[in-house]
Design a protein around this motif. Structure first.
Motif, short mmCIF file in Angstrom:
data_model
loop_
_atom_site.label_atom_id
_atom_site.label_comp_id
_atom_site.label_asym_id
_atom_site.label_seq_id
_atom_site.Cartn_x
_atom_site.Cartn_y
_atom_site.Cartn_z
N ARG A 289 0.94 -1.19 0.03
CA ARG A 289 -0.11 0.03 -0.06
C ARG A 289 1.05 1.26 0.03
NH1 ARG A 289 -2.95 -2.98 3.69
NH2 ARG A 289 -1.98 -1.81 5.47
N VAL A 290 2.07 1.07 0.77
CA VAL A 290 2.71 2.28 0.88
C VAL A 290 3.83 2.50 -0.19
CG1 VAL A 290 4.57 3.38 2.37
CG2 VAL A 290 2.62 2.37 3.40
N ALA A 291 4.16 1.57 -0.83
CA ALA A 291 5.32 1.36 -1.71
C ALA A 291 4.78 0.42 -2.99
CB ALA A 291 6.55 0.88 -1.27
N PRO A 292 3.90 0.94 -3.41
CA PRO A 292 3.01 0.08 -4.49
C PRO A 292 4.03 -0.35 -5.68
CG PRO A 292 2.21 2.13 -4.79
CD PRO A 292 3.02 2.46 -3.58
N HIS A 293 4.95 0.28 -6.01
CA HIS A 293 6.01 -0.42 -7.17
C HIS A 293 7.21 -1.00 -6.61
CE1 HIS A 293 3.29 2.42 -9.62
NE2 HIS A 293 3.77 3.43 -8.93
N GLY A 294 7.11 -1.52 -5.27
CA GLY A 294 8.21 -2.40 -4.56
C GLY A 294 9.24 -1.19 -4.21
N GLU A 295 9.02 -0.33 -3.90
CA GLU A 295 10.37 0.56 -3.59
C GLU A 295 10.64 0.15 -2.13
OE1 GLU A 295 7.07 3.49 -5.48
OE2 GLU A 295 7.24 1.59 -4.09
N ARG A 296 12.00 0.38 -1.68
CA ARG A 296 12.66 0.03 -0.84
C ARG A 296 12.21 1.21 0.32
NH1 ARG A 296 13.72 -4.93 -0.88
NH2 ARG A 296 15.57 -5.70 -2.38
N ILE A 297 11.94 0.90 1.62
CA ILE A 297 11.41 1.95 2.40
C ILE A 297 12.35 2.36 3.45
CG2 ILE A 297 9.70 2.09 4.38
CD1 ILE A 297 7.82 0.39 2.91
N ILE A 298 12.64 3.66 3.39
CA ILE A 298 13.42 4.08 4.29
C ILE A 298 12.60 4.69 5.62
CG2 ILE A 298 15.15 6.02 4.76
CD1 ILE A 298 15.58 5.92 1.62
N GLY A 299 12.81 4.43 6.61
CA GLY A 299 11.88 4.66 7.99
C GLY A 299 12.50 5.47 8.91
N CYS A 300 11.85 6.41 9.40
CA CYS A 300 12.18 7.18 10.71
C CYS A 300 11.04 7.26 11.56
CB CYS A 300 12.69 8.70 10.27
SG CYS A 300 13.19 9.84 11.54
N VAL A 301 11.21 7.15 12.84
CA VAL A 301 10.40 7.34 14.01
C VAL A 301 10.92 8.51 15.08
CG1 VAL A 301 9.10 6.27 15.76
CG2 VAL A 301 9.67 4.98 13.49
N PRO B 39 16.48 6.81 -5.89
CA PRO B 39 15.69 6.31 -6.95
C PRO B 39 14.97 4.80 -6.11
CG PRO B 39 17.93 5.90 -7.48
CD PRO B 39 18.03 6.78 -6.34
N ASP B 40 13.91 4.64 -6.70
CA ASP B 40 13.45 3.26 -6.06
C ASP B 40 13.23 3.04 -4.33
OD1 ASP B 40 12.96 2.50 -8.74
OD2 ASP B 40 15.10 1.81 -8.71
N THR B 41 12.58 4.18 -3.96
CA THR B 41 12.69 4.27 -2.46
C THR B 41 11.38 4.96 -1.94
OG1 THR B 41 14.03 6.43 -2.22
CG2 THR B 41 15.20 4.49 -2.13
N LYS B 42 11.13 4.61 -1.01
CA LYS B 42 10.05 5.48 -0.32
C LYS B 42 10.29 5.76 1.14
CE LYS B 42 5.53 7.34 -0.18
NZ LYS B 42 5.31 8.26 -1.22
N LEU B 43 10.20 7.23 1.46
CA LEU B 43 10.56 7.79 2.81
C LEU B 43 9.30 7.60 3.57
CD1 LEU B 43 12.66 8.88 4.67
CD2 LEU B 43 11.93 11.13 3.61
#
Length: 379
Positions: free
Chosen positions: A195-207, A226-230
């Motif tokens: 749902r968050v990265a519908p194109h298979g992006e790698r997810i970079i997270g921060c809390v 490229p190819d990432t979701k924050l």
């Protein structure tokens, strides 16, 4: 043992101070001790008890523009009466600055041992909030408070050195625990990732809290990888500004309960840009979730992140190196998997039970110190 906990922050506010106090209270309940909590009032939203122990609100006002930060103006006399009614063996001061100062004075007047838990770098926060001139005054205030304590416990070696540099006496170390059952790589949720990265992006997270001291804006250095979701988890006074500044990032808001460990386990790399962390609890939770961590080589992260093994540390302010480390981890699945395993192993045994056992030892040491001082005076 009877423990009176004075905390500058408690429920409904969710932050590192509240989290630590909750875990200590649960431990005291499970081990058969008695406790009470004294905390700034939150307009009637505060609980009347936690873990079976009473929560006593005292008069407080919220900081302008940041109402979740409550500053108590209750009197020392009121605190003395609360202590006389409860008869504690020891006072636990959580991140003392306003309420904690008056509690320490009251305890000294009554001859009660005081263990002060240093947790928030308030002087440096002042500079981040545009009050750089207040830093010297606030260090004087911190020194005034902690000199009143029987002992001060710093959460990291960096914080301990910082306190000693400012002439604060009797400083020991007490870290923080992490629940490696709650935070577990097995909670990775592929549906959420799609749902968050519908194109298979790698997810970079921060809390973290969306406030100036967390430096979330530094993540702009990663926004065009490229190819990432924050993905940014948390809430705070800068949320609207950060959403405008990082328009391609996914903001979840504050997550609690089962949602937070599920989302953390679903990330690929964890980045913690804040340079004012005395410890870094979210870093431990990310590592327990099997995430390699990229963080500045300052404060608490120095003790938590083993560069080239569980993540990478970069020089504070060197965002180009931060970006290079993140890109390196995302571009090498084998390396990232190895770091993931090592990250979890490095924190798996840091349970709250073990850390609170240590805390009880510090309580006993403080009690013995005060008892010995009394005996010397009466000899």
């Amino acid at each position: 043992m009877r423990v009176a906990i004075f905390t500058e922050s408690f429920l409904p506010a969710i932050n590192g101070v509240t989290h630590s106090v909750m875990r200590v209270l649960e431990y005291l309940r499970d081990e058969g001790h008695q406790a009470m909590v004294i905390a700034p009032a939150s307009g009637g939203r505060e609980p009347s008890e936690y873990a079976g122990f009473p929560v006593i609100p005292v008069a407080a006002v919220g900081l302008p523009g940041y109402q979740d930060v409550r500053v108590s103006g209750t009197t020392q006399l009121r605190l003395e009466r609360l202590l006389e009614d409860f008869h504690p063996d020891v006072l636990h001061l959580a991140a003392p600055i306003a309420l904690g100062h008056r509690a320490a004075l009251a305890a000294n007047w009554l001859g009660i041992p005081v263990v002060a838990i240093y947790q928030t770098d308030v002087p440096s926060y002042a500079a981040r909030y545009g009050f750089a001139g207040a830093e010297t005054l606030l260090w004087w205030r911190v020194r005034q408070i902690h000199t009143q304590a029987t002992m001060t416990l710093a959460p990291s070696t960096h914080s301990r050195a910082q306190l000693l540099e400012h002439n604060i006496p009797r400083v020991g170390l007490w870290g923080r625990g992490v629940d490696s059952v709650r935070f577990d790589p097995a909670k990775r949720d592929e549906d959420w990732r799609r749902r968050v990265a519908p194109h298979g992006e790698r997810i970079i997270g921060c809390v973290g809290r969306l406030a100036p001291e967390k430096q979330i804006g530094d993540l702009q250095a990663l926004a065009d990888l490229p190819d990432t979701k924050l993905v940014i988890v948390g809430d705070g006074p800068l949320r609207a500004d950060l959403e405008a500044f990082l328009p391609t990032a996914h903001f979840t808001g504050q997550l609690t309960g089962t949602a937070l460990p599920r989302v953390m386990a679903s990330m690929d790399v964890f980045v913690h840009p804040g340079e004012l962390e005395t410890f870094g609890q979210s870093i431990q939770e990310a590592m327990a979730s099997g995430l390699p961590v990229v963080a500045p080589a300052k404060g608490g992260p120095i003790d938590l992140v083993n560069s080239s093994r569980t993540g990478w540390l970069y020089a504070p302010g060197d965002l180009a190196t931060m970006r290079r480390h993140v890109r390196d981890l995302l571009g090498d699945d084998r390396k990232r998997a190895a770091f993931s395993v090592e990250a979890r192993l490095s924190v798996k045994d840091r349970t709250w039970g073990r850390l609170c056992d240590d805390l009880m030892g510090h309580y006993r040491e403080a009690i013995a110190e005060v008892t010995t001082s009394r005996q010397r005076l009466s000899a």
